[in-house]
Design an enzyme around this catalytic site. Structure first.
Site, PDB file in Angstrom:
ATOM      1  N   GLY A 189       5.441  13.639   3.047  1.00 38.33           N
ATOM      2  CA  GLY A 189       6.842  13.232   3.038  1.00 38.33           C
ATOM      3  C   GLY A 189       7.631  13.693   4.255  1.00 38.33           C
ATOM      4  O   GLY A 189       8.836  13.900   4.160  1.00 38.33           O
ATOM      5  N   SER A 190       6.964  13.808   5.410  1.00 42.76           N
ATOM      6  CA  SER A 190       7.741  14.205   6.590  1.00 42.76           C
ATOM      7  C   SER A 190       8.696  13.082   7.013  1.00 42.76           C
ATOM      8  O   SER A 190       9.795  13.353   7.505  1.00 42.76           O
ATOM      9  CB  SER A 190       6.825  14.626   7.740  1.00 42.76           C
ATOM     10  OG  SER A 190       6.121  13.537   8.265  1.00 42.76           O
TER      11      SER A 190
ATOM     12  N   ARG B  78      -2.988  -3.082 -11.401  1.00 39.79           N
ATOM     13  CA  ARG B  78      -1.813  -3.097 -10.538  1.00 39.79           C
ATOM     14  C   ARG B  78      -0.553  -3.573 -11.256  1.00 39.79           C
ATOM     15  O   ARG B  78       0.532  -3.030 -11.044  1.00 39.79           O
ATOM     16  CB  ARG B  78      -2.084  -4.018  -9.342  1.00 39.79           C
ATOM     17  CG  ARG B  78      -1.988  -3.312  -8.014  1.00 39.79           C
ATOM     18  CD  ARG B  78      -2.148  -4.297  -6.877  1.00 39.79           C
ATOM     19  NE  ARG B  78      -3.497  -4.308  -6.349  1.00 39.79           N
ATOM     20  CZ  ARG B  78      -4.007  -3.372  -5.554  1.00 39.79           C
ATOM     21  NH1 ARG B  78      -3.289  -2.323  -5.215  1.00 39.79           N
ATOM     22  NH2 ARG B  78      -5.218  -3.462  -5.092  1.00 39.79           N
TER      23      ARG B  78
ATOM     24  N   ASN C 255       8.617  -0.555   5.622  1.00 40.14           N
ATOM     25  CA  ASN C 255       7.480   0.363   5.680  1.00 40.14           C
ATOM     26  C   ASN C 255       7.383   0.936   7.084  1.00 40.14           C
ATOM     27  O   ASN C 255       7.783   0.285   8.052  1.00 40.14           O
ATOM     28  CB  ASN C 255       6.200  -0.408   5.353  1.00 40.14           C
ATOM     29  CG  ASN C 255       4.965   0.469   5.412  1.00 40.14           C
ATOM     30  OD1 ASN C 255       4.962   1.586   4.875  1.00 40.14           O
ATOM     31  ND2 ASN C 255       3.901  -0.010   6.051  1.00 40.14           N
TER      32      ASN C 255
ATOM     33  N   HIS D 107       4.531   2.305   9.804  1.00 40.23           N
ATOM     34  CA  HIS D 107       3.083   2.247  10.044  1.00 40.23           C
ATOM     35  C   HIS D 107       2.786   2.935  11.384  1.00 40.23           C
ATOM     36  O   HIS D 107       3.484   2.673  12.369  1.00 40.23           O
ATOM     37  CB  HIS D 107       2.623   0.787  10.069  1.00 40.23           C
ATOM     38  CG  HIS D 107       1.154   0.658  10.235  1.00 40.23           C
ATOM     39  ND1 HIS D 107       0.261   0.926   9.207  1.00 40.23           N
ATOM     40  CD2 HIS D 107       0.394   0.334  11.307  1.00 40.23           C
ATOM     41  CE1 HIS D 107      -0.971   0.753   9.642  1.00 40.23           C
ATOM     42  NE2 HIS D 107      -0.919   0.398  10.914  1.00 40.23           N
TER      43      HIS D 107
ATOM     44  N   ALA E 215       5.847  -7.684   3.927  1.00 43.27           N
ATOM     45  CA  ALA E 215       5.471  -9.033   3.505  1.00 43.27           C
ATOM     46  C   ALA E 215       4.177  -8.895   2.710  1.00 43.27           C
ATOM     47  O   ALA E 215       3.500  -7.865   2.799  1.00 43.27           O
ATOM     48  CB  ALA E 215       5.269  -9.916   4.733  1.00 43.27           C
TER      49      ALA E 215
ATOM     50  N   VAL F  83      -0.779  -7.179   4.137  1.00 45.69           N
ATOM     51  CA  VAL F  83      -0.624  -5.755   4.468  1.00 45.69           C
ATOM     52  C   VAL F  83      -0.300  -5.559   5.961  1.00 45.69           C
ATOM     53  O   VAL F  83      -0.918  -6.174   6.827  1.00 45.69           O
ATOM     54  CB  VAL F  83      -1.914  -4.973   4.110  1.00 45.69           C
ATOM     55  CG1 VAL F  83      -1.840  -3.538   4.606  1.00 45.69           C
ATOM     56  CG2 VAL F  83      -2.139  -4.993   2.604  1.00 45.69           C
TER      57      VAL F  83
ATOM     58  N   GLU G 141       7.931   8.675  14.717  1.00 46.51           N
ATOM     59  CA  GLU G 141       8.176   8.076  13.395  1.00 46.51           C
ATOM     60  C   GLU G 141       9.483   8.615  12.818  1.00 46.51           C
ATOM     61  O   GLU G 141      10.274   7.875  12.219  1.00 46.51           O
ATOM     62  CB  GLU G 141       7.025   8.394  12.436  1.00 46.51           C
ATOM     63  CG  GLU G 141       5.725   7.697  12.792  1.00 46.51           C
ATOM     64  CD  GLU G 141       4.634   7.911  11.745  1.00 46.51           C
ATOM     65  OE1 GLU G 141       4.942   7.910  10.547  1.00 46.51           O
ATOM     66  OE2 GLU G 141       3.468   8.082  12.138  1.00 46.51           O
TER      67      GLU G 141
END
Ligand code: GRF
Length: 197
Positions: free
Chosen positions: A16-17, A69, A112, A114, A146, A149, A179
């Site tokens: 969780g940085s 899922r 997100n 990445h 979207a 992935v 990030e």
């Protein structure tokens, strides 16, 4: 939305940085978002401790407690809905999500981070793959989620050099610093489009 801040739900699986970077940004009066809830699919994720220290409500929904899922995602929707999230932020959330879940929140309501310069190096082991390919530049991307992935419209990217003696670990550390700058920047940009002018 009457307030000057949108509600974020941050989904994590680990350290969780990036969540911490968002917590720190949200502490600013002029930052246009607040974190309404942090949800983890792992009960021992350190990010939960970070959230608790900041006084943010936490929820744990383990994929292991659900048979597939669809029920897992239904449980997440049930847990998050009372917090009325305007934007879902995936921050090291290590589960693949279905189009149903992504679309549930509305168009461009999930983002997100990445650790690569998308569209290069979708998926895992991004840093080692960039080193193995002899690249001299790496980086990170914040993008709308979207169904496919690691695709979806790019909001922001940051670059770092790859040094000749880099390992995946040293490169990951250098990318992570960026990030932590990129994610709050992206949230700020998206939040401003969601708030009334
Ligand atoms: C980050 O490298 C992020 O880009 C990736 O997962 C990692 C999460 O790190 N999606 P942290 O939990 O935010 O420290």
């Amino acid at each position: 939305m009457a307030s000057k801040k949108i509600n974020l739900a941050v989904l994590i699986s680990g350290s969780g940085s990036n969540l911490q970077a968002l917590i720190d940004a949200c502490a600013r009066d002029d930052f246009p978002a607040r974190i309404a809830v942090v949800l983890s699919n792992k009960g021992d994720a350190f990010g939960l401790t970070r959230a608790q220290k900041a006084g943010i409500p936490t929820e744990v929904i383990s994929h292991k407690d659900h048979d597939g899922r669809a029920p897992f995602e239904a449980a997440i929707i049930k847990a998050l809905t009372p917090y009325a999230p305007d934007l879902i932020c995936l921050a090291g959330f290590m589960r693949i999500l279905t189009p149903h879940f992504i679309n549930h929140w509305g168009a461009q309501r999930m983002i997100n981070i990445h650790p690569s310069l998308l569209p290069d190096y979708k998926g895992l082991n991004t840093h080692q793959r960039a080193i193995d390919d002899g690249k001299d530049t790496a980086g990170c991307t914040v993008h709308f989620v979207a169904p496919e992935v690691d695709s979806g419209e790019i909001i922001t990217q940051k670059q770092v050099p790859i040094h000749p003696d880099d390992t995946a670990e040293t490169l990951a550390k250098r990318v992570l610093v960026q990030e932590h700058i990129a994610y709050p920047e992206a949230v700020e940009r998206v939040a401003k489009t969601l708030l009334p002018q």
